[in-house]
Design a protein around this motif. Structure first.
Motif, PDB file in Angstrom:
ATOM      1  N   GLU A 112      37.640  46.173  49.294  1.00 51.46           N
ATOM      2  CA  GLU A 112      37.663  47.592  48.636  1.00 51.46           C
ATOM      3  C   GLU A 112      38.753  47.368  47.366  1.00 51.46           C
ATOM      4  OE1 GLU A 112      38.712  52.114  49.853  1.00 51.46           O
ATOM      5  OE2 GLU A 112      39.068  50.390  51.182  1.00 51.46           O
ATOM      6  N   ALA A 113      39.944  46.729  47.481  1.00 52.14           N
ATOM      7  CA  ALA A 113      40.806  46.441  46.497  1.00 52.14           C
ATOM      8  C   ALA A 113      40.176  45.684  45.560  1.00 52.14           C
ATOM      9  CB  ALA A 113      42.032  45.782  46.979  1.00 52.14           C
ATOM     10  N   TYR A 114      39.357  44.590  45.888  1.00 49.79           N
ATOM     11  CA  TYR A 114      38.734  43.916  44.729  1.00 49.79           C
ATOM     12  C   TYR A 114      37.671  44.586  43.920  1.00 49.79           C
ATOM     13  CZ  TYR A 114      40.517  39.130  45.111  1.00 49.79           C
ATOM     14  OH  TYR A 114      41.510  38.137  45.099  1.00 49.79           O
ATOM     15  N   GLU A 115      37.121  45.662  44.649  1.00 53.70           N
ATOM     16  CA  GLU A 115      36.123  46.418  43.761  1.00 53.70           C
ATOM     17  C   GLU A 115      36.912  47.438  42.898  1.00 53.70           C
ATOM     18  OE1 GLU A 115      34.250  49.027  47.152  1.00 53.70           O
ATOM     19  OE2 GLU A 115      33.530  46.993  48.119  1.00 53.70           O
ATOM     20  N   LEU A 116      38.021  47.610  43.266  1.00 54.77           N
ATOM     21  CA  LEU A 116      38.928  48.491  42.093  1.00 54.77           C
ATOM     22  C   LEU A 116      39.552  47.694  41.047  1.00 54.77           C
ATOM     23  CD1 LEU A 116      40.890  50.776  44.775  1.00 54.77           C
ATOM     24  CD2 LEU A 116      39.377  51.779  43.156  1.00 54.77           C
ATOM     25  N   LEU A 117      39.694  46.550  41.529  1.00 56.94           N
ATOM     26  CA  LEU A 117      40.253  45.437  40.264  1.00 56.94           C
ATOM     27  C   LEU A 117      39.058  45.188  39.362  1.00 56.94           C
ATOM     28  CD1 LEU A 117      42.305  43.411  39.431  1.00 56.94           C
ATOM     29  CD2 LEU A 117      41.416  41.836  41.116  1.00 56.94           C
ATOM     30  N   LEU A 118      37.934  44.944  39.779  1.00 55.33           N
ATOM     31  CA  LEU A 118      37.033  44.375  38.981  1.00 55.33           C
ATOM     32  C   LEU A 118      36.266  45.369  38.118  1.00 55.33           C
ATOM     33  CD1 LEU A 118      35.234  41.622  38.699  1.00 55.33           C
ATOM     34  CD2 LEU A 118      37.176  41.940  40.743  1.00 55.33           C
ATOM     35  N   THR A 119      36.632  46.686  38.330  1.00 55.54           N
ATOM     36  CA  THR A 119      36.326  47.902  37.365  1.00 55.54           C
ATOM     37  C   THR A 119      36.929  47.541  35.911  1.00 55.54           C
ATOM     38  OG1 THR A 119      37.868  49.195  38.041  1.00 55.54           O
ATOM     39  CG2 THR A 119      35.930  49.558  39.285  1.00 55.54           C
ATOM     40  N   GLN A 120      37.958  46.848  35.905  1.00 52.12           N
ATOM     41  CA  GLN A 120      39.031  46.596  34.815  1.00 52.12           C
ATOM     42  C   GLN A 120      39.131  48.097  34.050  1.00 52.12           C
ATOM     43  OE1 GLN A 120      38.066  42.112  33.827  1.00 52.12           O
ATOM     44  NE2 GLN A 120      37.079  43.416  32.424  1.00 52.12           N
TER      45      GLN A 120
END
Length: 302
Positions: A112-120
């Motif tokens: 979930e945290a990486y999903e937020l990160l990868l939105t850039q």
């Protein structure tokens, strides 16, 4: 460094039974091999065929999520406008919803945290930082959370804080369960050292990485970059060759670097050959015609 041996065992497995091609475990292994040879389309296709299986499904879904959330896709620029969720993030989010049991809560929180990160998207990246911090409150030595936090801090231009987390990871005991995260951390720290001209420290981290995984193309690539910066073009070409092979000749950026160092080392025929291979992968790869191919051809003219 034994990735090249995998296809033989996949063929043996396929021949062992007429039903092998229908087996979810077989598709999972094929997907894994495709992932590590940078054939991401085939990897997702094979893993998808194992996705509904009771034994292999959770592993296949996790691997698919990891492909969609590949942190190497991060760029240096963050958006501050309206949030636009990239297709890869949306796909990962949907797959995460299928992991209803048998997966640790920490791993789901990491995804979930990486999903937020990868939105850039800057506010989302800041949210990811909060989520990684929350994970570390209960799992203080989570390499995945420390690494994710490092990516987020770098994206937010807080490089010194990111470096401190990466140094902490580099001092941890190596373990196979967190091997991929440890490897990424070593290489992210090596990248930081290369940018600040601390080449000896970067080389040490690359060697550490290759001690555990001789097939690590990025470690070979960084060694090539260090030699190239030192104008040791023959040595650079030698290690770029390894990176090119372990990337299954599918990474045009590595192919470009290899061809460039062949050119600088006056190995013009090899430079031309690699240029053609790069152009097969990406026909419009920038500057390869003008910066390498034309110069190499000119140099071998009588």
């Amino acid at each position: 460094g034994r990735l090249a041996e995998a296809p033989r065992f996949l063929r043996l497995a396929e021949r062992s039974s007429s039903r092998a091609a229908l087996d979810a475990g077989f598709h999972y292994c094929k997907g894994l091999y495709a992932r590590y040879t940078r054939n991401f389309h085939d990897a997702l296709s094979e893993l998808n065929q194992a996705r509904k299986d009771g034994e292999w499904g959770r592993k296949a879904i996790s691997r698919m999520i990891e492909i969609y959330l590949e942190p190497d896709n991060l760029t240096d620029e963050l958006s501050t406008g309206p949030l636009v969720v990239p297709e890869n993030v949306a796909a990962a989010r949907q797959l995460r919803g299928e992991l209803t049991s048998g997966v640790r809560g920490e791993r789901l929180a990491i995804y979930e945290a990486y999903e937020l990160l990868l939105t850039q998207h800057k506010p989302s990246v800041e949210q990811s930082l909060t989520k990684f911090s929350a994970i570390l409150e209960t799992e203080k030595d989570s390499v995945a959370a420390l690494l994710g936090m490092s990516y987020a801090l770098r994206a937010l231009k807080q490089d010194a804080k990111a470096r401190n987390h990466l140094k902490r990871i580099s001092k941890m005991q190596y373990n196979s369960e967190e091997a991929e995260e440890l490897e990424r951390a070593y290489l992210l720290l090596a990248d930081t050292y290369i940018q600040s001209n601390k080449n000896d420290l970067a080389q040490e981290l690359c060697r550490k990485c290759l001690t555990h995984n001789k097939s690590c193309a990025k470690a070979w690539e960084y060694q090539g970059l260090i030699y190239e910066k030192e104008a040791a073009y023959a040595d650079a070409a030698q290690v770029y060759e390894m990176a090119w092979q372990f990337d299954s000749q599918r990474n045009p950026a590595v192919g470009f670097k290899l061809a460039f160092n062949y050119l600088k080392a006056k190995r013009y025929v090899e430079a031309i050959s690699i240029c053609h291979l790069v152009l097969k992968v990406q026909p419009n790869y920038p500057k390869i015609h003008t910066d390498i191919l034309a110069k190499a051809r000119q140099s071998i003219k009588p």
